[in-house]
Design a protein around this motif. Structure first.
Motif, mmCIF file in Angstrom:
data_model
loop_
_atom_site.group_PDB
_atom_site.id
_atom_site.type_symbol
_atom_site.label_atom_id
_atom_site.label_comp_id
_atom_site.label_asym_id
_atom_site.label_seq_id
_atom_site.Cartn_x
_atom_site.Cartn_y
_atom_site.Cartn_z
ATOM 1 N N MET A 21 0.855 -1.187 0.000
ATOM 2 C CA MET A 21 0.000 0.000 0.000
ATOM 3 C C MET A 21 0.890 1.235 0.000
ATOM 4 S SD MET A 21 -3.100 -1.221 0.128
ATOM 5 C CE MET A 21 -3.981 0.261 0.470
ATOM 6 N N PRO A 22 1.212 1.763 -1.178
ATOM 7 C CA PRO A 22 2.109 2.919 -1.224
ATOM 8 C C PRO A 22 1.417 4.176 -0.708
ATOM 9 C CG PRO A 22 1.249 2.449 -3.400
ATOM 10 C CD PRO A 22 0.753 1.356 -2.491
ATOM 11 N N GLY A 23 2.214 5.163 -0.449
ATOM 12 C CA GLY A 23 1.682 6.435 0.013
ATOM 13 C C GLY A 23 2.108 6.725 1.434
ATOM 14 N N LYS A 24 1.908 7.960 1.826
ATOM 15 C CA LYS A 24 2.297 8.382 3.164
ATOM 16 C C LYS A 24 1.222 7.959 4.157
ATOM 17 C CE LYS A 24 4.404 12.148 5.482
ATOM 18 N NZ LYS A 24 5.703 12.662 5.220
ATOM 19 N N ASP A 25 1.654 7.307 5.211
ATOM 20 C CA ASP A 25 0.752 6.840 6.250
ATOM 21 C C ASP A 25 0.770 7.837 7.394
ATOM 22 O OD1 ASP A 25 -0.930 5.284 7.709
ATOM 23 O OD2 ASP A 25 0.528 3.720 8.161
ATOM 24 N N PRO A 26 -0.334 8.534 7.653
ATOM 25 C CA PRO A 26 -0.321 9.572 8.673
ATOM 26 C C PRO A 26 -0.032 9.048 10.077
ATOM 27 C CG PRO A 26 -2.493 9.392 7.646
ATOM 28 C CD PRO A 26 -1.599 8.423 6.976
ATOM 29 N N GLY A 27 -0.317 7.788 10.351
ATOM 30 C CA GLY A 27 -0.103 7.241 11.680
ATOM 31 C C GLY A 27 1.276 6.654 11.883
ATOM 32 N N GLY A 28 1.988 6.405 10.817
ATOM 33 C CA GLY A 28 3.324 5.845 10.922
ATOM 34 C C GLY A 28 3.332 4.376 11.293
ATOM 35 N N PHE A 29 4.420 3.965 11.928
ATOM 36 C CA PHE A 29 4.653 2.563 12.248
ATOM 37 C C PHE A 29 3.615 2.010 13.220
ATOM 38 C CE2 PHE A 29 6.573 -0.532 15.151
ATOM 39 C CZ PHE A 29 6.838 -1.552 14.249
ATOM 40 N N ILE A 30 3.228 2.801 14.201
ATOM 41 C CA ILE A 30 2.302 2.318 15.231
ATOM 42 C C ILE A 30 0.948 1.955 14.626
ATOM 43 C CG2 ILE A 30 1.094 2.927 17.367
ATOM 44 C CD1 ILE A 30 4.103 2.556 17.725
ATOM 45 N N ILE A 31 0.392 2.833 13.815
ATOM 46 C CA ILE A 31 -0.902 2.557 13.187
ATOM 47 C C ILE A 31 -0.800 1.373 12.239
ATOM 48 C CG2 ILE A 31 -2.665 3.476 11.618
ATOM 49 C CD1 ILE A 31 -2.822 4.615 14.426
ATOM 50 N N THR A 32 0.290 1.291 11.493
ATOM 51 C CA THR A 32 0.494 0.161 10.582
ATOM 52 C C THR A 32 0.550 -1.151 11.351
ATOM 53 O OG1 THR A 32 1.686 1.584 9.045
ATOM 54 C CG2 THR A 32 1.991 -0.777 8.787
ATOM 55 N N ALA A 33 1.259 -1.163 12.473
ATOM 56 C CA ALA A 33 1.353 -2.377 13.291
ATOM 57 C C ALA A 33 -0.012 -2.743 13.874
ATOM 58 C CB ALA A 33 2.368 -2.177 14.405
ATOM 59 N N ILE A 34 -0.749 -1.757 14.353
ATOM 60 C CA ILE A 34 -2.075 -2.025 14.922
ATOM 61 C C ILE A 34 -3.025 -2.555 13.852
ATOM 62 C CG2 ILE A 34 -4.123 -0.908 15.914
ATOM 63 C CD1 ILE A 34 -2.156 0.882 17.481
ATOM 64 N N LEU A 35 -2.984 -1.956 12.671
ATOM 65 C CA LEU A 35 -3.834 -2.441 11.576
ATOM 66 C C LEU A 35 -3.422 -3.843 11.134
ATOM 67 C CD1 LEU A 35 -4.264 0.799 9.473
ATOM 68 C CD2 LEU A 35 -5.985 -0.344 10.861
ATOM 69 N N GLY A 36 -2.128 -4.129 11.170
ATOM 70 C CA GLY A 36 -1.655 -5.474 10.845
ATOM 71 C C GLY A 36 -2.154 -6.504 11.839
ATOM 72 N N ILE A 37 -2.090 -6.154 13.117
ATOM 73 C CA ILE A 37 -2.583 -7.057 14.150
ATOM 74 C C ILE A 37 -4.086 -7.250 14.017
ATOM 75 C CG2 ILE A 37 -2.936 -7.298 16.641
ATOM 76 C CD1 ILE A 37 -0.211 -5.778 16.934
ATOM 77 N N ALA A 38 -4.821 -6.157 13.814
ATOM 78 C CA ALA A 38 -6.273 -6.250 13.659
ATOM 79 C C ALA A 38 -6.651 -7.053 12.417
ATOM 80 C CB ALA A 38 -6.883 -4.854 13.592
ATOM 81 N N GLY A 39 -5.932 -6.836 11.325
ATOM 82 C CA GLY A 39 -6.198 -7.594 10.098
ATOM 83 C C GLY A 39 -5.917 -9.071 10.275
ATOM 84 N N SER A 40 -4.849 -9.385 10.985
ATOM 85 C CA SER A 40 -4.513 -10.781 11.250
ATOM 86 C C SER A 40 -5.558 -11.429 12.146
ATOM 87 C CB SER A 40 -3.133 -10.865 11.893
ATOM 88 O OG SER A 40 -2.767 -12.203 12.109
#
Length: 84
Positions: A21-40
């Protein structure tokens, strides 16, 4: 113990989903990790309840990446809509 592995794999899955998912993520690493955990977690729950896959395996891992990517796409859509 199974859900602990889902949590750990979710961290990795979030990073992999971010690569797709290219593009700037406003939440950074923390939001990406949380979304990864939630998606899993979501993918694991739904996939196991629908008997699409078992508790482990490649298909389970790919499903987790898909779940995280979907949540990340929803997050990007929601943050873009509210900022404009």
């Amino acid at each position: 113990m199974h859900w602990l592995w889902v949590f750990i794999v979710g961290l990795v899955v979030g990073l992999i989903a971010k690569m797709f998912m290219p593009g700037k993520d406003p939440g950074g690493f923390i939001i990406t990790a949380i979304l990864g955990i939630a998606g899993s977690l979501l993918s694991t729950f739904v996939g196991e309840k629908l008997h699409l896959w078992g508790e482990s395996g490649l298909v389970h891992f790919l499903g987790s990446i898909g779940g995280a990517a979907i949540l990340l796409a929803i997050y990007h859509f929601a943050t873009r809509s509210s900022s404009s």
